[in-house]
Write an enzyme that holds these catalytic residues in place. Structure first.
Site, PDB file in Angstrom:
ATOM      1  N   ASP A  40       0.864  -1.180   0.000  1.00 44.53           N
ATOM      2  CA  ASP A  40       0.000   0.000   0.000  1.00 44.53           C
ATOM      3  C   ASP A  40       0.893   1.220   0.000  1.00 44.53           C
ATOM      4  OD1 ASP A  40      -2.206  -1.514   0.087  1.00 44.53           O
ATOM      5  OD2 ASP A  40      -2.575  -1.303   2.236  1.00 44.53           O
ATOM      6  N   LYS A  62      -2.135   4.356  -4.221  1.00 49.19           N
ATOM      7  CA  LYS A  62      -1.363   5.580  -4.404  1.00 49.19           C
ATOM      8  C   LYS A  62      -1.285   6.355  -3.111  1.00 49.19           C
ATOM      9  CE  LYS A  62      -0.526   7.574  -8.800  1.00 49.19           C
ATOM     10  NZ  LYS A  62      -1.059   6.801  -9.923  1.00 49.19           N
ATOM     11  N   MET A 179      -9.040   7.638  10.573  1.00 52.97           N
ATOM     12  CA  MET A 179      -9.786   8.110   9.385  1.00 52.97           C
ATOM     13  C   MET A 179     -10.863   9.125   9.769  1.00 52.97           C
ATOM     14  SD  MET A 179     -10.147   4.388   7.529  1.00 52.97           S
ATOM     15  CE  MET A 179     -10.521   3.501   9.043  1.00 52.97           C
TER      16      MET A 179
HETATM   17  N1  SAH Z   1      -3.890  -0.508   9.444  1.00 53.53           N
HETATM   18  C1  SAH Z   1      -3.559   0.849   9.798  1.00 53.53           C
HETATM   19  C2  SAH Z   1      -4.741   1.785   9.709  1.00 53.53           C
HETATM   20  C3  SAH Z   1      -5.291   1.960   8.334  1.00 53.53           C
HETATM   21  S1  SAH Z   1      -6.603   3.110   8.287  1.00 53.53           S
HETATM   22  C4  SAH Z   1      -2.962   0.866  11.218  1.00 53.53           C
HETATM   23  O1  SAH Z   1      -2.992  -0.131  11.901  1.00 53.53           O
HETATM   24  O2  SAH Z   1      -2.451   1.908  11.601  1.00 53.53           O
HETATM   25  C5  SAH Z   1      -5.757   4.592   7.883  1.00 53.53           C
HETATM   26  C6  SAH Z   1      -5.840   5.567   9.020  1.00 53.53           C
HETATM   27  O3  SAH Z   1      -4.815   5.296   9.972  1.00 53.53           O
HETATM   28  C7  SAH Z   1      -5.591   6.998   8.628  1.00 53.53           C
HETATM   29  O4  SAH Z   1      -6.754   7.607   8.126  1.00 53.53           O
HETATM   30  C8  SAH Z   1      -5.167   7.616   9.926  1.00 53.53           C
HETATM   31  O5  SAH Z   1      -6.275   7.873  10.755  1.00 53.53           O
HETATM   32  C9  SAH Z   1      -4.375   6.495  10.555  1.00 53.53           C
HETATM   33  N2  SAH Z   1      -2.950   6.637  10.281  1.00 53.53           N
HETATM   34  C10 SAH Z   1      -2.162   5.751   9.649  1.00 53.53           C
HETATM   35  N3  SAH Z   1      -0.885   6.210   9.596  1.00 53.53           N
HETATM   36  C11 SAH Z   1      -0.887   7.403  10.215  1.00 53.53           C
HETATM   37  C12 SAH Z   1       0.109   8.373  10.500  1.00 53.53           C
HETATM   38  N4  SAH Z   1       1.395   8.185  10.134  1.00 53.53           N
HETATM   39  N5  SAH Z   1      -0.234   9.487  11.159  1.00 53.53           N
HETATM   40  C13 SAH Z   1      -1.510   9.691  11.544  1.00 53.53           C
HETATM   41  N6  SAH Z   1      -2.491   8.812  11.314  1.00 53.53           N
HETATM   42  C14 SAH Z   1      -2.199   7.690  10.653  1.00 53.53           C
END
Ligand code: SAH
Length: 518
Positions: A40, A62, A179
């Site tokens: 991803d 992307k 999100m």
């Molecule tokens: N599987 C991922 C989450 C995917 S959903 C996990 O476990 O973290 C994607 C959401 O994760 C984004 O919309 C945001 O809310 C959060 N997220 C992921 N990376 C982030 C980052 N570096 N900084 C802030 N929020 C992040």
């Protein structure tokens, strides 16, 4: 090979929230043996560097929320490569099973008869909050934490994703909302309407664990307004609860000396990781872009003949750690071992080269005070008059040392490795440069500088010339090469080592921070 690693298996690997250092050891292990990687959008292209160069890399998305491949297409790809007997890594942001559709992919694999393993990752809810100085639980503030998706509409009354926001408003602990940035005003309003106090501390963290991490802190009532003013956007994590108030005492990441600096490390692969790690430990985000490649020689004739006649030489002189490694690695090919060095004296151009010798338990008899060819020639001059000197070096580079020593000694120069130009910058680095998302570039030799100059796009030349991208040079020789090419050098190491260079960047950054905080 690790006995747990099987061909035809799909590894669902959590990449962590951004900082490449947050990948697990097991994640690195399976990436290191991957034949196909379906990834991803990743904050750090560096994770892909962990896979073998010949591995097939397929980008599935992307940016967060905008998939270039549909979920069906991703599922089909995973099954196709696994049933062809390949080791497949499905690399996903954060943890694969936290809001990542990892379970759906695993279910599809199971139904298709494809074996899979899961390598958990640091989920944003834990990683991003920690880097922003907010513990998700605390003995005094929160004995529970809820990971919530903000993707579903809090005003929707039905549907499969409907969340019980009333229960969340009463939840006695920290709420971590993934999100949620686009629906932030409606999320905060809903929670207040359902009984959560307006004064509850709340924060939004954008791009957590990365150089561009930004945090806005407020209350449930005023956070949306503050976030709008600061123009924060995805990816961002919303944190609601008393633990947010701990941030002033617990913040640490943003206070590291190189926090916020995106630095391109142009050292050859093999040396780059250690070099980058030092910058990362100081809070920088690094991009590795080798411009020259260290390769074995095509023709070992000269080196082999020198090894066969080592006893004829009085001094063996090394001008790089690579020289040491490639020279000593060649001894067994000639049926020799370290004893072949006999009574020969050893000279090293600087501490990194001396350290490479020390790894073989060899002590350099001479290391000049200043780590450059001229200084080495000068230091050797007092010792080598009338002697036979063997210079072990790259197949190209400056000849100062040979020219100087030849006046007083019998000098034989042999190439021990090749210094070859890379054809292009890694695509991820080229993209970051083109987007203007780079603050510094390190230059550690004239060859690297010349090659980089030829490789970067026009926009990068312009950015360097106007000082938007700063250059950090290892030594006066490297700086002179940059100047000759019309590139201004912002800092030069006073000690000509990588540590010296990192120290010079940190001192400069410290000066900048001092100026802005007044
Ligand atoms: N599987 C991922 C989450 C995917 S959903 C996990 O476990 O973290 C994607 C959401 O994760 C984004 O919309 C945001 O809310 C959060 N997220 C992921 N990376 C982030 C980052 N570096 N900084 C802030 N929020 C992040």
């Amino acid at each position: 090979m690790n006995e747990r690693d099987e061909r035809g298996t799909v590894y669902l690997v959590g990449a962590g929230p951004g900082d490449p250092g947050l990948l697990t050891c097991r994640g690195a292990e399976v990436l290191g043996r991957a034949e196909v990687i379906v990834y991803d959008h990743l904050a750090s292209p560096r994770l892909l560097d962990l896979a073998p160069p010949e591995a097939l890399r397929i980008c599935a998305g992307k940016s967060i929320g905008h998939m270039t491949l549909s979920q069906e297409a991703i599922n089909a790809l995973l099954v196709e490569h696994a049933t062809a007997g390949r080791r497949v890594v499905r690399l996903k942001g954060g943890d694969p099973f936290v809001f990542g559709r990892g379970a759906e992919e695993a279910e599809y694999l199971r139904a298709s008869g494809v074996p899979f393993q899961v390598v958990p990752g640091v989920t944003a809810g834990v990683g991003v909050t920690a880097y922003a100085g907010m513990p998700v639980t605390h003995r005094d503030d929160a004995s529970a934490v809820a990971f919530v998706t903000g993707h579903s509409d809090p005003d929707a009354s039905s549907g499969p994703q409907r969340l019980d926001w009333g229960a969340l408003a009463r939840f006695p602990g920290t709420l971590v909302v993934y999100m949620g940035v686009t629906r932030l005003p409606s999320l905060c309003c809903t929670l207040i309407r359902l009984g959560k106090p307006e004064s509850t501390p709340a924060a939004l963290v954008e791009a957590g664990t990365l150089a561009r991490q930004r945090t806005v802190v407020g209350t449930l009532a005023d956070l949306p307004e503050r976030v709008a003013q600061a123009r924060l956007g995805p990816p961002a994590l919303l944190v609601i609860g008393d633990v947010v108030a701990r941030r002033p005492a617990l913040r640490w990441f943003e206070d590291l000396p190189l926090f916020g600096r995106r630095i391109v490390v142009t050292r050859p692969a093999g040396e780059a990781d250690r070099a980058a790690a030092l910058l990362e430990a100081m809070g920088a985000e690094t991009l590795v872009a080798p411009t020259v490649e260290i390769r074995p020689l095509d023709d070992y004739g000269l080196l082999d003949s020198a090894i066969d006649h080592l006893a004829d030489f009085d001094w063996l002189v090394f001008t790089s750690a690579n020289g040491v490694r490639h020279f000593l690695d060649r001894l067994p090919a000639r049926g020799r071992d370290l004893r072949a060095l006999g009574r020969i004296k050893l000279a090293a151009i600087g501490p990194a080269t001396a350290e490479a010798l020390a790894r073989w338990r060899l002590k350099a008899d001479l290391v000049p005070d200043s780590f450059r060819s001229e200084a080495l020639a000068e230091a050797l001059a007092g010792h080598v008059a009338g002697c036979r000197v063997l210079l072990a070096r790259a197949d190209r580079g400056r000849t100062v040392l040979k020219d100087e020593l030849e006046r007083i000694a019998d000098v034989v120069q042999v190439p021990v490795y090749q210094n070859a130009d890379v054809p292009a910058l890694p695509p991820a680095v080229a993209a970051r440069l083109a987007e203007g998302l780079v603050d510094w570039i390190t230059l550690t030799s004239s060859a690297i500088t010349e090659r980089l100059h030829a490789l970067v796009p026009d926009s990068t030349h312009a950015a360097i010339e106007r000082g938007a991208i700063r250059l950090a040079s290892l030594s006066p020789v490297t700086s002179a090469t940059a100047s000759r090419l019309g590139w201004p050098v912002a800092v030069e190491a006073s000690v000509y080592t990588w540590d010296g260079l990192v120290g010079a960047i940190a001192a400069y950054a410290g000066g900048e921070a001092g100026k802005t905080s007044v």
